[in-house]
Design a protein around this motif. Structure first.
Motif, PDB file in Angstrom:
ATOM      1  N   ASP A 105       1.265  -1.026   0.078  1.00 23.79           N
ATOM      2  CA  ASP A 105       0.311  -0.218  -0.245  1.00 23.79           C
ATOM      3  C   ASP A 105       0.900   1.216  -0.280  1.00 23.79           C
ATOM      4  OD1 ASP A 105      -2.404  -1.226  -0.463  1.00 23.79           O
ATOM      5  OD2 ASP A 105      -3.011  -1.525   2.353  1.00 23.79           O
ATOM      6  N   LYS A 106       1.609   1.347   0.379  1.00 28.50           N
ATOM      7  CA  LYS A 106       2.598   2.422   0.906  1.00 28.50           C
ATOM      8  C   LYS A 106       3.884   2.449  -0.495  1.00 28.50           C
ATOM      9  CE  LYS A 106       3.268   2.843   5.862  1.00 28.50           C
ATOM     10  NZ  LYS A 106       4.192   2.361   6.605  1.00 28.50           N
ATOM     11  N   VAL A 107       4.517   1.578  -1.211  1.00 26.04           N
ATOM     12  CA  VAL A 107       5.706   1.636  -2.004  1.00 26.04           C
ATOM     13  C   VAL A 107       4.604   1.320  -3.656  1.00 26.04           C
ATOM     14  CG1 VAL A 107       7.127   1.230  -0.381  1.00 26.04           C
ATOM     15  CG2 VAL A 107       5.818  -0.604  -1.992  1.00 26.04           C
ATOM     16  N   GLY A 108       3.508   0.432  -3.702  1.00 21.70           N
ATOM     17  CA  GLY A 108       2.699   0.757  -4.862  1.00 21.70           C
ATOM     18  C   GLY A 108       2.981  -0.910  -4.773  1.00 21.70           C
ATOM     19  N   LYS A 109       1.542  -1.451  -5.548  1.00 23.08           N
ATOM     20  CA  LYS A 109       1.855  -2.859  -5.404  1.00 23.08           C
ATOM     21  C   LYS A 109       2.144  -3.711  -6.811  1.00 23.08           C
ATOM     22  CE  LYS A 109      -2.396  -1.890  -3.339  1.00 23.08           C
ATOM     23  NZ  LYS A 109      -2.035  -0.009  -3.478  1.00 23.08           N
ATOM     24  N   TYR A 110       2.323  -3.051  -7.885  1.00 21.24           N
ATOM     25  CA  TYR A 110       3.150  -4.004  -9.118  1.00 21.24           C
ATOM     26  C   TYR A 110       4.693  -3.629  -8.459  1.00 21.24           C
ATOM     27  CZ  TYR A 110       6.088  -3.634 -13.117  1.00 21.24           C
ATOM     28  OH  TYR A 110       7.011  -4.406 -14.085  1.00 21.24           O
ATOM     29  N   ARG A 111       5.410  -2.484  -7.840  1.00 18.85           N
ATOM     30  CA  ARG A 111       6.861  -2.924  -7.304  1.00 18.85           C
ATOM     31  C   ARG A 111       7.032  -3.488  -6.637  1.00 18.85           C
ATOM     32  NH1 ARG A 111       9.387   2.791  -5.302  1.00 18.85           N
ATOM     33  NH2 ARG A 111       8.500   3.482  -6.802  1.00 18.85           N
ATOM     34  N   LEU A 112       6.609  -3.960  -5.424  1.00 18.02           N
ATOM     35  CA  LEU A 112       6.341  -5.369  -4.441  1.00 18.02           C
ATOM     36  C   LEU A 112       6.048  -5.935  -5.519  1.00 18.02           C
ATOM     37  CD1 LEU A 112       7.451  -5.938  -1.831  1.00 18.02           C
ATOM     38  CD2 LEU A 112       4.970  -5.928  -1.597  1.00 18.02           C
ATOM     39  N   PHE A 113       5.015  -6.194  -6.448  1.00 15.44           N
ATOM     40  CA  PHE A 113       4.928  -7.881  -7.042  1.00 15.44           C
ATOM     41  C   PHE A 113       5.888  -7.910  -7.710  1.00 15.44           C
ATOM     42  CE2 PHE A 113       4.015  -9.996 -10.916  1.00 15.44           C
ATOM     43  CZ  PHE A 113       3.468 -11.165  -9.900  1.00 15.44           C
ATOM     44  N   SER A 114       6.875  -6.975  -8.465  1.00 13.40           N
ATOM     45  CA  SER A 114       7.613  -7.157  -9.210  1.00 13.40           C
ATOM     46  C   SER A 114       9.218  -8.542  -8.769  1.00 13.40           C
ATOM     47  CB  SER A 114       8.160  -6.109 -10.862  1.00 13.40           C
ATOM     48  OG  SER A 114       7.998  -4.939  -9.795  1.00 13.40           O
ATOM     49  N   ILE A 115       9.044  -7.122  -7.725  1.00 12.40           N
ATOM     50  CA  ILE A 115      10.672  -7.488  -6.476  1.00 12.40           C
ATOM     51  C   ILE A 115       9.882  -9.122  -6.437  1.00 12.40           C
ATOM     52  CG2 ILE A 115      12.302  -7.164  -4.664  1.00 12.40           C
ATOM     53  CD1 ILE A 115      10.936  -3.930  -4.982  1.00 12.40           C
ATOM     54  N   LEU A 116       8.965  -9.394  -5.519  1.00 17.70           N
ATOM     55  CA  LEU A 116       8.961 -10.421  -4.805  1.00 17.70           C
ATOM     56  C   LEU A 116       8.984 -12.018  -5.991  1.00 17.70           C
ATOM     57  CD1 LEU A 116       6.827  -9.606  -1.715  1.00 17.70           C
ATOM     58  CD2 LEU A 116       9.184  -9.787  -2.280  1.00 17.70           C
ATOM     59  N   ALA A 117       8.616 -11.578  -7.472  1.00 15.07           N
ATOM     60  CA  ALA A 117       8.563 -12.949  -8.392  1.00 15.07           C
ATOM     61  C   ALA A 117       9.881 -12.747  -8.625  1.00 15.07           C
ATOM     62  CB  ALA A 117       7.351 -11.924  -9.605  1.00 15.07           C
ATOM     63  N   THR A 118      10.352 -11.420  -8.853  1.00 11.34           N
ATOM     64  CA  THR A 118      12.120 -11.966  -9.568  1.00 11.34           C
ATOM     65  C   THR A 118      12.859 -13.081  -8.270  1.00 11.34           C
ATOM     66  OG1 THR A 118      11.542 -10.195 -10.790  1.00 11.34           O
ATOM     67  CG2 THR A 118      13.670 -10.716 -10.678  1.00 11.34           C
ATOM     68  N   ILE A 119      12.842 -12.608  -7.960  1.00  8.97           N
ATOM     69  CA  ILE A 119      13.572 -13.290  -5.995  1.00  8.97           C
ATOM     70  C   ILE A 119      13.690 -14.626  -6.245  1.00  8.97           C
ATOM     71  CG2 ILE A 119      13.955 -13.323  -3.871  1.00  8.97           C
ATOM     72  CD1 ILE A 119      13.828 -10.399  -4.061  1.00  8.97           C
ATOM     73  N   ALA A 120      11.682 -14.902  -6.278  1.00  8.24           N
ATOM     74  CA  ALA A 120      10.942 -15.764  -5.891  1.00  8.24           C
ATOM     75  C   ALA A 120      11.605 -17.200  -7.082  1.00  8.24           C
ATOM     76  CB  ALA A 120       9.503 -15.764  -6.230  1.00  8.24           C
ATOM     77  N   LEU A 121      12.418 -16.826  -8.169  1.00  6.00           N
ATOM     78  CA  LEU A 121      13.005 -17.267  -9.455  1.00  6.00           C
ATOM     79  C   LEU A 121      14.376 -17.831  -8.788  1.00  6.00           C
ATOM     80  CD1 LEU A 121      12.895 -15.351 -12.302  1.00  6.00           C
ATOM     81  CD2 LEU A 121      10.916 -16.471 -11.366  1.00  6.00           C
ATOM     82  N   VAL A 122      14.719 -17.412  -7.472  1.00  7.75           N
ATOM     83  CA  VAL A 122      16.347 -18.571  -7.234  1.00  7.75           C
ATOM     84  C   VAL A 122      16.223 -19.696  -6.703  1.00  7.75           C
ATOM     85  CG1 VAL A 122      17.605 -18.135  -5.883  1.00  7.75           C
ATOM     86  CG2 VAL A 122      17.387 -16.527  -7.301  1.00  7.75           C
ATOM     87  N   PRO A 123      14.766 -19.468  -5.213  1.00 13.67           N
ATOM     88  CA  PRO A 123      14.985 -21.130  -4.398  1.00 13.67           C
ATOM     89  C   PRO A 123      13.869 -22.362  -5.470  1.00 13.67           C
ATOM     90  CG  PRO A 123      13.453 -18.893  -4.292  1.00 13.67           C
ATOM     91  CD  PRO A 123      14.343 -18.317  -4.632  1.00 13.67           C
ATOM     92  N   VAL A 124      13.492 -21.781  -5.986  1.00 15.13           N
ATOM     93  CA  VAL A 124      12.646 -22.403  -7.142  1.00 15.13           C
ATOM     94  C   VAL A 124      13.619 -22.800  -7.925  1.00 15.13           C
ATOM     95  CG1 VAL A 124      10.365 -23.157  -9.380  1.00 15.13           C
ATOM     96  CG2 VAL A 124      10.172 -21.470  -7.614  1.00 15.13           C
ATOM     97  N   ALA A 125      14.763 -22.773  -8.866  1.00 16.11           N
ATOM     98  CA  ALA A 125      15.693 -23.459  -8.917  1.00 16.11           C
ATOM     99  C   ALA A 125      16.384 -24.523  -8.335  1.00 16.11           C
ATOM    100  CB  ALA A 125      16.764 -22.134  -9.372  1.00 16.11           C
ATOM    101  N   ILE A 126      16.007 -24.078  -7.058  1.00 12.61           N
ATOM    102  CA  ILE A 126      17.757 -24.240  -5.149  1.00 12.61           C
ATOM    103  C   ILE A 126      16.378 -25.783  -5.352  1.00 12.61           C
ATOM    104  CG2 ILE A 126      18.449 -24.406  -3.323  1.00 12.61           C
ATOM    105  CD1 ILE A 126      18.811 -21.549  -3.911  1.00 12.61           C
ATOM    106  N   ILE A 127      15.425 -25.249  -5.232  1.00 13.97           N
ATOM    107  CA  ILE A 127      14.943 -26.497  -4.734  1.00 13.97           C
ATOM    108  C   ILE A 127      14.609 -27.888  -5.530  1.00 13.97           C
ATOM    109  CG2 ILE A 127      12.355 -27.472  -4.000  1.00 13.97           C
ATOM    110  CD1 ILE A 127      12.491 -24.310  -3.531  1.00 13.97           C
ATOM    111  N   THR A 128      13.892 -27.546  -6.812  1.00 13.55           N
ATOM    112  CA  THR A 128      14.478 -28.446  -7.482  1.00 13.55           C
ATOM    113  C   THR A 128      15.273 -28.975  -8.928  1.00 13.55           C
ATOM    114  OG1 THR A 128      13.809 -26.644  -9.495  1.00 13.55           O
ATOM    115  CG2 THR A 128      11.655 -27.573  -8.755  1.00 13.55           C
ATOM    116  N   ASN A 129      15.976 -28.666  -7.861  1.00 16.43           N
ATOM    117  CA  ASN A 129      18.193 -29.208  -8.053  1.00 16.43           C
ATOM    118  C   ASN A 129      18.392 -29.297  -7.071  1.00 16.43           C
ATOM    119  OD1 ASN A 129      18.008 -29.220 -11.073  1.00 16.43           O
ATOM    120  ND2 ASN A 129      17.141 -26.745 -11.237  1.00 16.43           N
ATOM    121  N   LEU A 130      17.724 -30.215  -6.179  1.00 21.42           N
ATOM    122  CA  LEU A 130      18.344 -29.951  -4.803  1.00 21.42           C
ATOM    123  C   LEU A 130      19.317 -30.683  -4.386  1.00 21.42           C
ATOM    124  CD1 LEU A 130      17.171 -28.253  -1.536  1.00 21.42           C
ATOM    125  CD2 LEU A 130      16.476 -30.695  -1.196  1.00 21.42           C
ATOM    126  N   PRO A 131      20.627 -30.117  -4.243  1.00 17.81           N
ATOM    127  CA  PRO A 131      21.499 -31.307  -4.020  1.00 17.81           C
ATOM    128  C   PRO A 131      21.427 -31.462  -2.759  1.00 17.81           C
ATOM    129  CG  PRO A 131      22.196 -28.899  -3.544  1.00 17.81           C
ATOM    130  CD  PRO A 131      21.070 -29.074  -4.096  1.00 17.81           C
TER     131      PRO A 131
END
Length: 420
Positions: free
Chosen positions: A271-297
């Protein structure tokens, strides 16, 4: 936020908890149900998809008439039918009966999510809506912190039937509280009757409204990308990585516990910084753990909890501003119909994700699964499409806001010129 608003939001969140727990508990039960019924990964994925496809069908059907009724009445009708379906799941003696019970639960459950979001959208103005959505989305956290681990505990110590008995019993306790404290939500009915349109026109109106099409696309890709990897997360962790049935519930507990605190925080930040701005940041960051989890060493379980916990946080965080954006593309008199469409799209694409994952993943005779990493690659590709769709929707929303404000400014300037 007033005390009355908080009570309503808490009740809606509690109702969402039972609904979400019933849906979520099916996925980590894969390592119980596949050996119990001696079924393939494809057959198990159909148990997950049966609920979501039937929920999508009922949500789509409800979109044509739901705005003609009090939202509270529709919510109670859907919740009561959903509880009956959940009880049928609890007593199902065979795979076929369980599949049928999931279809029944989904048919009524498809009405619930849309009505909860519509009530919140009617009750809370847009400038405070992400904060309210954060409280509602916290139900996912509680379902992860308490619902799924406790459901798995019941399955471990009793049988896979027990979690469904628990969810149904909790829902029965909530019914009288919903009747008492949630007010009638029927202000939209008069307007909806005046502007009533036939189903074909309603679908055409959505299809011709680019903002609404983008909003549905955002919901579809968000759900499909997320649920590509969830159905087989628990079997992968147990059968492939060697973690025990007592360890794997901790993934949901830790992730849910973190999001229980971060979801309301992300709502306020959006509500403070903008809904799209927060979404785009978190959605981009979320790509990293997905790659790690599905290729878990081969790493210690404590590190696994850190990775999956972080994934829970960013994944639930991105959904909060996304849902706030989606709720803003339609006026109140058609919000119930549109949110039913939105819920239908979400459910269908969750089911589609489960089916696709079921065909990608192959269960071996020793219950280990192959090609789980491929589901991760698909998830990442879909998530990138989701970010792009959100950017297009944000541009449309900003353009619409300028259209509504600039003519007003122009009229004021004309008045000033005339006065001078």
């Amino acid at each position: 936020m007033s005390a009355k608003e908080r009570i309503i939001l808490l009740l809606l969140a509690a109702l969402n908890f039972t609904h979400i727990m019933d849906f979520m508990i099916m996925m980590p039960l894969g390592n119980f149900l596949m050996p119990y019924f001696n079924i393939t990964s494809q057959a198990f994925s159909m148990l997950v998809a049966a609920y979501t496809f039937s929920a999508g069908l009922s949500g789509f059907t409800a979109a044509f008439f739901v705005d003609r009724f009090d939202r509270k009445s529709v919510l109670l009708f859907g919740f009561a039918g959903f509880l009956i379906g959940t009880i049928c799941c609890a007593i199902a003696p065979s795979y076929a009966m369980l599949l049928g019970a999931r279809i029944v639960a989904g048919l009524f459950g498809g009405l619930i999510s849309a009505q909860v979001l519509s009530i919140v959208s009617d009750l809370i103005p847009y400038d405070r809506r992400a904060s309210a959505m954060g409280m509602i989305m916290a139900a996912f956290s509680v379902a992860s912190v308490f619902g799924v681990p406790f459901g798995l505990y019941l399955a471990n110590h009793f049988s896979w039937h027990a979690p469904f008995y628990f969810a149904a019993g909790l829902g029965v306790l909530l019914l009288p509280l919903i009747l008492r404290y949630i007010p009638a939500m029927n202000k939209h009915v008069h307007t909806a009757k005046e502007k009533r349109v036939d189903p074909i026109t309603l679908v055409k109106d959505i299809a011709h409204n680019r903002s609404q099409v983008l909003a549905l696309g955002l919901s579809a890709t968000l759900m499909m990308g997320h649920f590509m990897i969830i159905p087989f997360l628990n079997p992968f962790m147990e059968f492939n990585k060697g973690f025990s049935k007592t360890q794997t519930p901790m993934i949901y507990f830790v992730g849910g516990l973190l999001t229980l605190f971060t979801s309301p925080l992300f709502g306020r930040v959006a509500d403070k910084v903008g809904k799209y701005r927060l979404f785009s940041i978190l959605a981009t960051i979320a790509l990293v753990p997905v790659a790690i989890i599905t290729n878990l060493p081969d790493i210690p379980f404590a590190v696994v909890l850190c990775v999956t916990g972080f994934w829970f946080v960013v994944s639930s965080g991105r959904a909060i501003p996304a849902q706030a954006m989606v709720s803003h593309v339609v006026p109140a008199d058609r919000r119930g119909s549109f949110m039913s469409f939105n819920s239908s799209v979400q459910q269908i694409f969750v089911g589609l994700a489960s089916v696709v994952a079921g065909f990608i993943v192959v269960k071996q005779p020793d219950n280990t699964i192959l090609h789980y990493n491929v589901t991760g690659y698909f998830s990442i590709a879909i998530a990138i499409c989701c970010i792009y769709i959100a950017s297009l929707l944000n541009k449309r929303m900003q353009a619409n806001e300028r259209i509504h404000t600039e003519p007003l400014a122009g009229n004021i300037n004309e008045d000033i010129k005339k006065a001078s």
